[in-house]
Design a protein around this motif. Structure first.
Motif, short mmCIF file in Angstrom:
data_model
loop_
_atom_site.label_atom_id
_atom_site.label_comp_id
_atom_site.label_asym_id
_atom_site.label_seq_id
_atom_site.Cartn_x
_atom_site.Cartn_y
_atom_site.Cartn_z
N UNK A 77 -2.77 -46.65 51.55
CA UNK A 77 -3.36 -47.55 50.56
C UNK A 77 -4.17 -48.68 51.22
N UNK A 78 -3.66 -49.20 52.35
CA UNK A 78 -4.39 -50.27 53.05
C UNK A 78 -5.74 -49.77 53.57
N UNK A 79 -5.73 -48.54 54.13
CA UNK A 79 -6.97 -47.97 54.64
C UNK A 79 -7.97 -47.71 53.54
N UNK A 80 -7.49 -47.18 52.41
CA UNK A 80 -8.37 -46.91 51.28
C UNK A 80 -8.96 -48.21 50.74
N UNK A 81 -8.14 -49.25 50.65
CA UNK A 81 -8.61 -50.53 50.14
C UNK A 81 -9.68 -51.13 51.05
N UNK A 82 -9.46 -50.99 52.35
CA UNK A 82 -10.44 -51.53 53.30
C UNK A 82 -11.77 -50.79 53.20
N UNK A 109 -13.45 -53.24 50.91
CA UNK A 109 -13.56 -54.10 52.10
C UNK A 109 -12.49 -55.18 52.12
N UNK A 110 -11.32 -54.82 51.57
CA UNK A 110 -10.23 -55.80 51.46
C UNK A 110 -8.90 -55.07 51.47
N UNK A 111 -8.19 -55.10 52.58
CA UNK A 111 -6.93 -54.37 52.70
C UNK A 111 -5.83 -54.95 51.82
N UNK A 112 -6.02 -56.19 51.34
CA UNK A 112 -5.01 -56.78 50.46
C UNK A 112 -5.01 -56.13 49.08
N UNK A 113 -6.00 -55.27 48.82
CA UNK A 113 -6.06 -54.54 47.55
C UNK A 113 -5.27 -53.23 47.63
N UNK A 114 -4.31 -53.17 48.56
CA UNK A 114 -3.55 -51.94 48.79
C UNK A 114 -2.80 -51.48 47.54
N UNK A 115 -2.26 -52.43 46.79
CA UNK A 115 -1.52 -52.07 45.57
C UNK A 115 -2.43 -51.36 44.59
N UNK A 116 -3.63 -51.87 44.43
CA UNK A 116 -4.62 -51.25 43.54
C UNK A 116 -4.99 -49.86 44.04
N UNK A 117 -5.15 -49.72 45.36
CA UNK A 117 -5.50 -48.43 45.94
C UNK A 117 -4.38 -47.41 45.74
#
Length: 320
Positions: A226-231, A235-243
């Motif tokens: 999820x962190x990789x997909x968000x990044x 362009x924001x790894x903090x969006x991991x939950x959304x990803x």
């Protein structure tokens, strides 16, 4: 090592309050039986509400729990006479993958699985469960041996992904993964794969081409974290939950998509709560799979395996 996940904090706080009242009852003459009973009933409802409504990111946290059982945790409960072998006969031994032979209810089988550590020292030794090429070549060596001696193969998947470092690339990481995919597709023995933690990208797929794929309820299986997909996407790894919600990485999502056969239930709170109970649930699923697959001859086995993976890409609608 104790790890408290964010969504569990209300449960932990209530458990601590109940423990305090029980201790106070022991140390004094105050009768708090009714208060304790009330809080225990509230705890039961709270656990039911929280664990019964986990979102994808919650399940990612459980899959990554430091005490989540690993391949070596399950082996003593599921198999007897396990003998581990080492080395790929080309470069060396990779302890991020465990491979060996054992007996399963009296039947000879081959066991292969990712292996991570539970503390810093173990994780360094196991490379945090991220295999090098020699790990995948060791796994393939045992798969081919299993085929030679007509032994079913049981694979446990639990990795964030294959090791992406320079040394791994120099030794042919991509080739090792690709070869495993190709060879597993054509093995003439039953292959049962179980995702017990994280199933990350090609590092998981290299042990994941099976006739039956099962997942523990709170495991994840995805092309990227999820962190990789968000990044990449935002362009924001903090969006991991959304990803995590968008990637469809949970066992329930993958069951709807037809990628896995069975969801293996977990004890309330996760497999780390009771490894013995979890092993019994895994045992039931492995037994059912082997009973079904053992009825097929090699030609039918390969044909059905081909059909399974051909149909996975035939998705016209995604689950809601």
């Amino acid at each position: 090592m104790k790890q408290i996940m964010e969504f569990e904090k209300p449960i932990i706080e209530l458990r601590e309050k109940i423990a305090e009242l029980k201790q106070l009852t022991v140390e004094s003459d105050i009768d708090l039986t009714s208060e304790i009973a009330t809080l225990e009933a509230r705890l039961e409802k709270l656990e039911s509400d929280i664990y019964g409504n986990l979102n994808p990111w919650d399940r990612v946290q459980i899959a990554r729990h430091v005490n989540r059982p690993t391949t070596l945790d399950y082996i003593p409960y599921l198999f007897t006479d396990f003998i581990e072998f080492h080395g790929d006969r080309f470069f060396g031994d990779d302890e991020a993958i465990v491979a060996g032979i054992a007996k399963y209810h009296g039947q000879a089988i081959t066991v292969i699985g990712h292996q991570r550590g539970k503390n810093t020292k173990e994780n360094i030794r196991r490379n945090f469960g991220s295999p090098h090429p020699e790990g995948y070549r060791k796994a393939l060596r045992h798969m081919k041996q299993a085929e030679k001696f007509n032994r079913p193969i049981i694979c446990f998947i639990d990795t964030k992904g294959a090791y992406p470092g320079r040394a791994a690339e120099e030794r042919g990481q991509s080739e090792a993964i690709a070869r495993n995919l190709m060879e597993m597709a054509g093995l003439k023995v039953p292959i049962v794969c179980i995702v017990i933690g994280e199933g990350g990208s090609g590092g998981a797929l290299a042990l994941g081409v099976g006739d039956h794929i099962h997942m523990l309820e709170n495991s994840t299986y995805s092309v990227i974290s999820p962190e990789g997909a968000a990044a990449l996407l935002w362009k924001d790894s903090t969006q991991a939950k959304r990803a995590a919600e968008s990637l469809k990485i949970t066992s329930y999502d993958l069951k709807k998509l037809g990628i896995i056969e069975e969801i293996i239930s977990e004890p309330r709170g996760g497999a780390h709560r009771d490894v013995e109970v979890q092993a019994k649930s895994i045992d039931e699923v492995i037994t059912a799979s082997l009973n079904q697959l053992s009825k097929e001859n090699s030609e039918t086995l390969l044909e059905k395996r081909w059909e399974k993976y051909k149909n996975i890409g035939d998705v016209t609608t995604l689950p809601e």
